[in-house]
Design an enzyme around this catalytic site. Structure first.
Site, PDB file in Angstrom:
ATOM      1  N   HIS A  17      29.707  49.136  38.563  1.00 28.72           N
ATOM      2  CA  HIS A  17      30.326  48.115  39.423  1.00 28.72           C
ATOM      3  C   HIS A  17      29.292  47.547  40.395  1.00 28.72           C
ATOM      4  O   HIS A  17      29.217  46.336  40.606  1.00 28.72           O
ATOM      5  CB  HIS A  17      31.458  48.722  40.264  1.00 28.72           C
ATOM      6  N   LYS A  41      50.425  52.303  39.725  1.00 31.04           N
ATOM      7  CA  LYS A  41      49.420  53.272  39.273  1.00 31.04           C
ATOM      8  C   LYS A  41      49.270  54.368  40.321  1.00 31.04           C
ATOM      9  O   LYS A  41      49.521  54.139  41.494  1.00 31.04           O
ATOM     10  CB  LYS A  41      48.055  52.582  39.114  1.00 31.04           C
ATOM     11  N   ARG A  90      31.312  45.356  29.193  1.00 31.08           N
ATOM     12  CA  ARG A  90      30.429  46.452  28.776  1.00 31.08           C
ATOM     13  C   ARG A  90      30.178  46.419  27.275  1.00 31.08           C
ATOM     14  O   ARG A  90      29.054  46.500  26.817  1.00 31.08           O
ATOM     15  CB  ARG A  90      31.053  47.802  29.150  1.00 31.08           C
ATOM     16  N   SER A 128      35.025  54.389  35.521  1.00 27.95           N
ATOM     17  CA  SER A 128      35.574  55.242  36.583  1.00 27.95           C
ATOM     18  C   SER A 128      36.350  56.402  35.968  1.00 27.95           C
ATOM     19  O   SER A 128      36.329  57.526  36.488  1.00 27.95           O
ATOM     20  CB  SER A 128      36.517  54.428  37.471  1.00 27.95           C
TER      21      SER A 128
HETATM   22  O1  PNS Z   1      39.101  47.573  37.133  1.00 24.54           O
HETATM   23  P1  PNS Z   1      40.299  47.171  36.341  1.00 24.54           P
HETATM   24  O2  PNS Z   1      41.400  48.171  36.519  1.00 24.54           O
HETATM   25  O3  PNS Z   1      39.969  46.902  34.904  1.00 24.54           O
HETATM   26  O4  PNS Z   1      40.811  45.781  36.977  1.00 24.54           O
HETATM   27  C1  PNS Z   1      41.939  45.135  36.473  1.00 24.54           C
HETATM   28  C2  PNS Z   1      42.395  44.007  37.415  1.00 24.54           C
HETATM   29  C3  PNS Z   1      42.593  44.534  38.819  1.00 24.54           C
HETATM   30  C4  PNS Z   1      41.356  42.921  37.453  1.00 24.54           C
HETATM   31  C5  PNS Z   1      43.723  43.441  36.822  1.00 24.54           C
HETATM   32  O5  PNS Z   1      44.586  44.497  36.553  1.00 24.54           O
HETATM   33  C6  PNS Z   1      44.411  42.459  37.765  1.00 24.54           C
HETATM   34  O6  PNS Z   1      43.917  41.378  38.015  1.00 24.54           O
HETATM   35  N1  PNS Z   1      45.579  42.858  38.285  1.00 24.54           N
HETATM   36  C7  PNS Z   1      46.363  42.053  39.189  1.00 24.54           C
HETATM   37  C8  PNS Z   1      47.661  41.613  38.512  1.00 24.54           C
HETATM   38  C9  PNS Z   1      47.458  40.371  37.681  1.00 24.54           C
HETATM   39  O7  PNS Z   1      47.068  39.325  38.172  1.00 24.54           O
HETATM   40  N2  PNS Z   1      47.772  40.469  36.379  1.00 24.54           N
HETATM   41  C10 PNS Z   1      47.725  39.339  35.484  1.00 24.54           C
HETATM   42  C11 PNS Z   1      46.444  39.263  34.720  1.00 24.54           C
HETATM   43  S1  PNS Z   1      46.823  39.332  33.023  1.00 24.54           S
END
Ligand code: PNS
Length: 158
Positions: A17, A41, A90, A128
């Site tokens: 990150h 979560k 990645r 993570s």
């Molecule tokens: O590090 P991560 O867990 O892969 O990040 C995922 C994240 C936080 C970018 C994604 O879950 C997110 O944007 N969540 C907010 C809810 C949202 O907007 N969902 C619609 C996108 S399909």
């Protein structure tokens, strides 16, 4: 002025990150690291703890801000005025989920574009989730996360 959001769970922040944060902060005027506070979560670290660790590891990057958010990413982008979302890619396995997310977000808010940075080779395996697993079994995670994260994981284990 280019303002971008690098969103994620950061549970916890890894060197992978941090690599994306450093590289993307050079491409934009202001980089907001958006820390998802998702009640659905059960993260290892609370949003406050994740924000605190991110602030510590980015303290030398003057154009980087750490802000927690709840709800939709596009709403957070509208609120902050950011027109760009940055995500790290990645491997090919990331692509399907990332494409779906970028396209859904673009459909909901066409003003916001998602830009992908390929992660540096030395971090392309890192997540993570694996860090937490290695730590849970007492493995050495010093190559994966900054010292402040190591200390905090150690505290959780005790
Ligand atoms: O590090 P991560 O867990 O892969 O990040 C995922 C994240 C936080 C970018 C994604 O879950 C997110 O944007 N969540 C907010 C809810 C949202 O907007 N969902 C619609 C996108 S399909």
């Amino acid at each position: 002025m280019i303002k971008a959001i690098y969103p994620g769970s950061f549970d916890p922040v890894t060197y992978g990150h941090l690599d994306v944060i450093k590289r993307s902060s050079k491409l934009v005027d202001e980089l907001i690291v958006g820390v998802l506070n998702n009640n659905a979560k059960t993260p290892l670290f609370s949003a406050e703890e994740r924000v605190r660790m991110l602030k510590e590891v980015t303290k030398d990057l003057p154009n980087v801000k750490i802000i927690p958010f709840e709800g939709l990413l596009v709403d957070f982008a509208r609120k902050t005025g950011a027109k760009m979302v940055i995500r790290g890619l990645r491997a090919i396995t990331d692509f399907e989920y990332e494409l779906q997310m970028a396209q859904t977000n673009h459909k909901m808010e066409p003003e916001v574009e998602t830009v992908f940075l390929t992660t540096s080779l030395e971090y392309s395996y890192l997540s993570s989730t694996t860090v937490k697993e290695v730590a849970a079994f007492g493995g050495d995670i010093s190559q994966f996360v900054p010292p402040i994260v190591m200390e905090n994981i150690e505290k959780k284990r005790k």
